[in-house]
Design an enzyme around this catalytic site. Structure first.
Site, PDB file in Angstrom:
ATOM      1  N   GLU A   1      -5.763 -13.298 -52.042  1.00 39.56           N
ATOM      2  CA  GLU A   1      -6.956 -12.900 -52.781  1.00 39.56           C
ATOM      3  C   GLU A   1      -6.545 -12.372 -54.152  1.00 39.56           C
ATOM      4  O   GLU A   1      -5.522 -11.690 -54.275  1.00 39.56           O
ATOM      5  CB  GLU A   1      -7.721 -11.815 -52.024  1.00 39.56           C
ATOM      6  CG  GLU A   1      -8.215 -12.218 -50.652  1.00 39.56           C
ATOM      7  CD  GLU A   1      -8.908 -11.066 -49.946  1.00 39.56           C
ATOM      8  OE1 GLU A   1     -10.140 -10.956 -50.075  1.00 39.56           O
ATOM      9  OE2 GLU A   1      -8.216 -10.271 -49.290  1.00 39.56           O
TER      10      GLU A   1
ATOM     11  N   LYS B   1      -3.977  -8.638 -51.390  1.00 38.72           N
ATOM     12  CA  LYS B   1      -4.967  -8.498 -52.451  1.00 38.72           C
ATOM     13  C   LYS B   1      -4.257  -8.438 -53.811  1.00 38.72           C
ATOM     14  O   LYS B   1      -3.083  -8.090 -53.896  1.00 38.72           O
ATOM     15  CB  LYS B   1      -5.818  -7.248 -52.238  1.00 38.72           C
ATOM     16  CG  LYS B   1      -6.758  -7.363 -51.041  1.00 38.72           C
ATOM     17  CD  LYS B   1      -7.717  -6.197 -50.980  1.00 38.72           C
ATOM     18  CE  LYS B   1      -8.767  -6.414 -49.892  1.00 38.72           C
ATOM     19  NZ  LYS B   1      -9.642  -7.563 -50.192  1.00 38.72           N
TER      20      LYS B   1
ATOM     21  N   HIS C   1      -7.766 -13.144 -38.776  1.00 41.23           N
ATOM     22  CA  HIS C   1      -7.745 -14.427 -39.478  1.00 41.23           C
ATOM     23  C   HIS C   1      -6.396 -15.142 -39.360  1.00 41.23           C
ATOM     24  O   HIS C   1      -6.317 -16.298 -38.943  1.00 41.23           O
ATOM     25  CB  HIS C   1      -8.059 -14.243 -40.962  1.00 41.23           C
ATOM     26  CG  HIS C   1      -9.405 -13.645 -41.236  1.00 41.23           C
ATOM     27  ND1 HIS C   1     -10.490 -13.821 -40.384  1.00 41.23           N
ATOM     28  CD2 HIS C   1      -9.859 -12.885 -42.265  1.00 41.23           C
ATOM     29  CE1 HIS C   1     -11.537 -13.195 -40.895  1.00 41.23           C
ATOM     30  NE2 HIS C   1     -11.177 -12.614 -42.016  1.00 41.23           N
TER      31      HIS C   1
END
Length: 492
Positions: A211, A335, A235
């Site tokens: 991300e 992230k 996930h």
């Protein structure tokens, strides 16, 4: 078939960002069954269904491009929307919901818990005590389902006191992505890859979920969660199961989930040695994202100034069975990374006897793109048909091959036929199909595997390794593969 779909938390972030837009798209596509109602349940003081519809209309206006409803489309969709004011922490308020549902006898009732996960156990108990857990009822639970193994078991115990396992839909939206469904079709609907899908021909498998965003406005939530709980436990491990599972006996839900469970139970257990060697945690520092300067994780709103919460995880593991013995699996998520994408890379072994040279001594690989692109890239080698010089003397040099690729773009091929992950999963709930949902024993096995990591990191005195926002994470993640003689795809 008539249905009542109840959004418990009907004005929350999940409802207006994901669920209501997905339901509108299903309505637009003509996929919603006839005779349906969508009931939003929340504490907001809306005096009528009309006020709730107006609230939904404002949010759907923010949808991008062609997905935004026209006024005529929304007018028809709005007829499905109803509202029940209730505080889910108050037992007496469930009576109002029960009365609304008893106005008619729908063929099925779906209770979607779009609430804070901390409320799951108590809401499930109140639904049962209010007589709302009937044989016609299905309940949908969002991740994260618990904070650790004990809390996961407690939530499941509360839910299963009132609902059968066949009524419980534990949602992982990655399983609704068309690309993940195509992964199973690739493996079990074709004869091309399955004979190669094993230790003899595959050198390693890499799973990346990256991300570019930071924690945005979710700092206080994320600081108590971290990347391991938020992305790996659900996930990433579900993707690993889809890649590594044995062929199921059929396409039924339990046949598929039985094989995924075997993978989770075959993952190499963590030891003190592997915890230190094969797990990397990182935390982003200030850097560049989309050409702009962005703050460090510890400077984000809601985050503690001395936080040890990881925003990046890279792991090396193995699956202890005959198919995969000795093949390393690398998982990576984070992230504020260099790119927003999710993909799986299957790196094949070099040819056993080289009669050609390949670029940088590389080998074939299959890249399965999950987002934002949806498709496959198969990387091969071919002879570049360069013209020979007539006067050139014969040579014994080994010919050099060139890299070529076979690209399959599923969005381009299936375009208009494709639906989003939440749309697919909501339609499957309404139809009672459990194939793309997670069983309780799967979740427990996943928690059992990550819990030693959680415990070790909670007790560790050192901070996560820093990495600048806009990069691919700490250098230790590269070293994780380099020890085995491999590299992440973008580094090779």
């Amino acid at each position: 078939m008539s249905f009542d779909l109840v959004l418990l938390g009907g004005t929350g972030d999940l409802a207006w960002r994901k669920l209501l837009p997905a339901l509108f798209q299903a309505f637009r596509h003509g996929s919603l069954p006839e005779g349906g109602r969508i009931l939003g349940v929340a504490r907001e003081a809306f005096d009528s269904d009309t006020q709730y519809r107006d609230w939904v209309a404002l949010r759907l206006e923010a949808i991008e491009g062609e997905k935004r409803p026209t006024s005529e489309e929304f007018a028809r969709f709005a007829a499905l929307l109803h509202y029940v004011r209730a505080d889910l922490s108050q037992p007496d308020d469930y009576a109002a919901l029960a009365a609304r549902l008893h106005e008619r006898q729908a063929d099925s009732v779906v209770l979607y818990l779009a609430t804070a996960p901390a409320l799951f156990a108590s809401v499930a108990e109140q639904l049962g005590r209010s007589g709302l857990a009937t044989p016609q009822t299905r309940i949908v639970l969002e991740k994260p389902l618990g904070h650790d193994l004990a809390s996961n078991r407690a939530i499941n115990a509360s839910v299963l006191r009132h609902f059968g396992e066949h009524q419980v839909f534990r949602i992982d939206h990655y399983l609704g992505k068309p690309s993940v469904q195509n992964l199973l079709a690739l493996r079990f609907g074709n004869t091309l890859f399955e004979p190669l899908w094993r230790r003899d021909t595959i050198a390693n498998i890499q799973i990346t979920i990256a991300e570019t965003l930071g924690v945005e406005k979710r700092g206080s939530f994320y600081d108590g969660t971290g990347a391991l709980r938020d992305m790996v436990q659900n996930h990433a491990l579900q993707l690993l199961c889809a890649v590594a599972m044995e062929p199921p006996v059929n396409a039924s839900a339990d046949a598929i989930r039985d094989e995924k469970l075997k993978v989770l139970r075959s993952l190499r257990p963590w030891t003190a040695e592997t915890l230190a060697r094969d797990a990397v945690r990182g935390q982003y520092t200030a850097g560049q994202a989309a050409g702009e300067r962005v703050p460090s994780y510890r400077d984000e709103p809601g985050v503690h100034l001395d936080s040890h919460t990881e925003t990046f995880v890279a792991l090396r593991t193995e699956i202890h069975n005959w198919r995969w013995a000795g093949v390393p699996f690398y998982l990576r998520t984070g992230k504020r990374l260099a790119s927003r994408e999710a993909f799986i890379v299957v790196n094949f072994r070099p040819t056993p006897h080289a009669i050609f040279r390949t670029p940088t001594d590389s080998a074939n690989r299959l890249v399965i793109h999950l987002q934002p692109r949806d498709g496959l890239d198969l990387h091969l080698f071919a002879a570049a048909q360069a013209p020979r010089r007539p006067a050139a003397p014969a040579t014994s040099a080994t010919p050099l091959l060139s890299a070529v690729s076979l690209n399959m773009d599923f969005d381009q091929r299936f375009g208009a036929e494709r639906v989003g992950a939440y749309e697919r999963l909501l339609l499957d709930v309404l139809a009672g199909r459990l194939n793309l949902f997670v069983r309780s024993d799967e979740q427990e096995a996943a928690w059992e595997w990550v819990e030693p990591l959680l415990d070790a990191w909670a007790q560790a005195e050192e901070s996560p390794r820093g990495y600048a926002a806009g990069t691919w994470g700490p250098s230790a993640a590269s070293a994780l593969l380099a020890r085995d003689g491999y590299c992440w795809t973008e580094e090779c």
